[in-house]
Design an enzyme around this catalytic site. Structure first.
Site, PDB file in Angstrom:
ATOM      1  N   LYS A 199       1.048   4.066  -2.373  1.00  0.00           N
ATOM      2  CA  LYS A 199       0.798   5.858  -2.665  1.00  0.00           C
ATOM      3  C   LYS A 199       1.859   6.080  -2.545  1.00  0.00           C
ATOM      4  O   LYS A 199       1.541   7.589  -3.270  1.00  0.00           O
ATOM      5  CB  LYS A 199       0.150   5.382  -1.285  1.00  0.00           C
TER       6      LYS A 199
ATOM      7  N   TYR B  54       0.595  -1.329   0.058  1.00  0.00           N
ATOM      8  CA  TYR B  54      -0.119  -0.336   0.472  1.00  0.00           C
ATOM      9  C   TYR B  54       1.031   1.247   0.194  1.00  0.00           C
ATOM     10  O   TYR B  54       0.491   1.947  -0.652  1.00  0.00           O
ATOM     11  CB  TYR B  54      -1.102  -0.085   1.458  1.00  0.00           C
TER      12      TYR B  54
HETATM   13  P1  NAI Z   1     -13.074   2.884   1.909  1.00  0.00           P
HETATM   14  O1  NAI Z   1     -13.000   1.503   1.632  1.00  0.00           O
HETATM   15  O2  NAI Z   1     -14.825   3.173   2.033  1.00  0.00           O
HETATM   16  O3  NAI Z   1     -13.508   3.499   0.014  1.00  0.00           O
HETATM   17  C1  NAI Z   1     -12.479   2.921  -0.914  1.00  0.00           C
HETATM   18  C2  NAI Z   1     -13.850   2.675  -2.703  1.00  0.00           C
HETATM   19  O4  NAI Z   1     -13.270   2.731  -3.073  1.00  0.00           O
HETATM   20  C3  NAI Z   1     -15.375   1.712  -2.046  1.00  0.00           C
HETATM   21  O5  NAI Z   1     -16.077   1.857  -1.829  1.00  0.00           O
HETATM   22  C4  NAI Z   1     -14.476   1.423  -2.539  1.00  0.00           C
HETATM   23  O6  NAI Z   1     -15.575  -0.048  -3.009  1.00  0.00           O
HETATM   24  C5  NAI Z   1     -13.940   1.309  -4.461  1.00  0.00           C
HETATM   25  N1  NAI Z   1     -13.475   0.628  -5.040  1.00  0.00           N
HETATM   26  C6  NAI Z   1     -11.910  -0.087  -4.915  1.00  0.00           C
HETATM   27  N2  NAI Z   1     -11.917  -1.113  -5.566  1.00  0.00           N
HETATM   28  C7  NAI Z   1     -12.095  -0.048  -6.617  1.00  0.00           C
HETATM   29  C8  NAI Z   1     -11.850  -0.311  -8.251  1.00  0.00           C
HETATM   30  N3  NAI Z   1     -11.127  -1.435  -8.519  1.00  0.00           N
HETATM   31  N4  NAI Z   1     -12.411   0.533  -8.873  1.00  0.00           N
HETATM   32  C9  NAI Z   1     -13.319   1.495  -8.867  1.00  0.00           C
HETATM   33  N5  NAI Z   1     -13.964   1.479  -6.510  1.00  0.00           N
HETATM   34  C10 NAI Z   1     -13.028   0.904  -6.680  1.00  0.00           C
HETATM   35  O7  NAI Z   1     -11.814   3.460   2.101  1.00  0.00           O
HETATM   36  P2  NAI Z   1     -11.835   4.700   2.163  1.00  0.00           P
HETATM   37  O8  NAI Z   1     -11.330   4.976   3.724  1.00  0.00           O
HETATM   38  O9  NAI Z   1     -12.523   5.770   1.670  1.00  0.00           O
HETATM   39  O10 NAI Z   1     -10.596   5.622   1.085  1.00  0.00           O
HETATM   40  C11 NAI Z   1     -10.133   6.294   0.708  1.00  0.00           C
HETATM   41  C12 NAI Z   1      -9.196   6.456  -0.457  1.00  0.00           C
HETATM   42  O11 NAI Z   1      -8.375   7.496   0.407  1.00  0.00           O
HETATM   43  C13 NAI Z   1      -7.969   5.254  -0.534  1.00  0.00           C
HETATM   44  O12 NAI Z   1      -7.093   5.580  -1.574  1.00  0.00           O
HETATM   45  C14 NAI Z   1      -7.588   4.606   0.344  1.00  0.00           C
HETATM   46  O13 NAI Z   1      -6.643   3.921   0.934  1.00  0.00           O
HETATM   47  C15 NAI Z   1      -7.537   6.760   1.187  1.00  0.00           C
HETATM   48  N6  NAI Z   1      -6.802   6.536   2.779  1.00  0.00           N
HETATM   49  C16 NAI Z   1      -7.675   5.987   3.611  1.00  0.00           C
HETATM   50  C17 NAI Z   1      -6.896   6.563   4.646  1.00  0.00           C
HETATM   51  C18 NAI Z   1      -8.365   7.124   5.901  1.00  0.00           C
HETATM   52  O14 NAI Z   1      -7.726   7.588   6.518  1.00  0.00           O
HETATM   53  N7  NAI Z   1      -9.992   6.794   5.547  1.00  0.00           N
HETATM   54  C19 NAI Z   1      -6.029   7.651   4.992  1.00  0.00           C
HETATM   55  C20 NAI Z   1      -4.868   7.043   3.612  1.00  0.00           C
HETATM   56  C21 NAI Z   1      -5.377   6.971   2.775  1.00  0.00           C
END
Ligand code: NAI
Length: 290
Positions: free
Chosen positions: A168, A164
């Site tokens: 990133k 990851y």
């Molecule tokens: P989340 O799991 O709620 O959202 C990620 C979304 O991406 C999900 O709805 C999922 O269905 C969708 N997804 C996954 N693979 C996919 C694909 N191949 N094509 C289309 N959609 C796809 O998680 P969150 O926390 O909202 O994460 C959003 C972004 O922020 C991610 O890139 C995560 O790595 C990043 N992030 C989040 C942090 C946090 O504190 N929540 C910290 C650092 C980064």
């Protein structure tokens, strides 16, 4: 135009968590939004249309404009499909928020190729496929806004997240170059490392910590970077719980050897090399264009 009003913006992975907040805020500010999500679980398995459809309905119920797209960003065809949805629904594309993500956490000793590939495929290749499909539109119209979701796990490292973290910080490498290549076309590319309570973080932090980190706090930062007024490009921000910071690389004054040094000479000057007291922010100086 001002803000994001009238702008046509794709948010990937917008069926829940942070992406949902980004999509809703952008729509509230007058953008036309493609809500992309394949509707899978946290590790990327499964899928369906329900998540994206639900967010589109929420936006429409508030009077906003949105369409759903269910492609996986992790394939070239999927990336093209996401951008095509925006062009078909709204007649063009002005911005991309590369937010889709999955986790396959495992210590490096136990990492296998499948866990490594799956994470790079969604985060790094996914952002490449979608942004690359949008890039000709941005160049042609001399306007484009790109945000990628990076992470403190890439910037600083995090146990169990070598895959990851690599993905990133790979995204930061990508936007650094897109900032240079997009400059003369008014294409801005930035990275936001969010810190928010979502399903991705629900079991990795104590509840009282998560309570202070609603994803709503991150959305205005992403929204601002997508706006016409924003001039930042090639920058990295950390945003969570109301705090917003810019992160940058600094290089020490260091030492210049006039001849190839011996190991002993390197050892003798090491303290000077690592001394950050005179450090300056590193800047890319390449101006070559093609
Ligand atoms: P989340 O799991 O709620 O959202 C990620 C979304 O991406 C999900 O709805 C999922 O269905 C969708 N997804 C996954 N693979 C996919 C694909 N191949 N094509 C289309 N959609 C796809 O998680 P969150 O926390 O909202 O994460 C959003 C972004 O922020 C991610 O890139 C995560 O790595 C990043 N992030 C989040 C942090 C946090 O504190 N929540 C910290 C650092 C980064």
């Amino acid at each position: 135009m001002t803000g994001v009003a009238g702008r046509r913006i794709v948010v990937t992975g917008a069926g829940g968590g942070l992406g949902r907040e980004y999509a809703k805020l952008l729509a509230r500010e007058g953008a036309k939004v493609v809500v992309n999500d394949l509707g899978g679980s946290r590790d990327g398995s499964g899928g369906g249309s329900a998540m994206a459809d639900a967010v589109v309905k929420e936006i429409q119920d508030e009077g906003g404009e949105a369409v759903a797209n269910y492609d996986s960003v992790a394939t070239p065809e999927g990336g093209q499909g996401v951008v095509q949805s925006c062009v078909d629904a709204f007649g063009g594309i002005d911005g991309v928020v590369n937010n889709a993500g999955i986790l396959r956490d495992v210590s490096f000793a136990k990492m296998d190729d499948a866990a490594w590939d799956a994470v790079l495929q969604v985060h790094l290749y996914g952002a490449y496929y979608v942004t690359h499909a949008a890039w000709p539109h941005f160049r042609e119209q001399k306007h484009g806004r790109i945000v990628v979701a990076t992470s403190t796990s890439g910037i600083y490292g995090n146990f169990g997240q070598a895959n990851y973290g690599a993905a990133k910080l790979g995204l930061v490498g990508m936007i650094n170059t897109l900032a240079l290549e997009g400059a003369k076309y008014n294409i801005n590319a930035n990275a936001v490392a969010p810190i928010a309570a979502t399903r991705m973080t629900e079991d990795i932090a104590p509840q009282e910590w998560l309570d202070k980190l609603p994803p709503e706090y991150v959305a205005p930062i992403v929204g601002y970077l997508m706006s016409d007024e924003s001039t930042d490009t090639g920058s990295v921000f950390i945003a969570g719980g109301g705090q917003v910071q810019r992160v940058a690389y600094f290089a020490s004054a260091g030492h210049t050897f006039s001849e190839v040094p011996t190991l002993a000479e390197v050892a003798d000057t090491w303290e000077q090399i690592v001394d950050m007291s005179q450090a300056k922010e590193g800047k890319q100086v390449s101006t070559s264009q093609s």
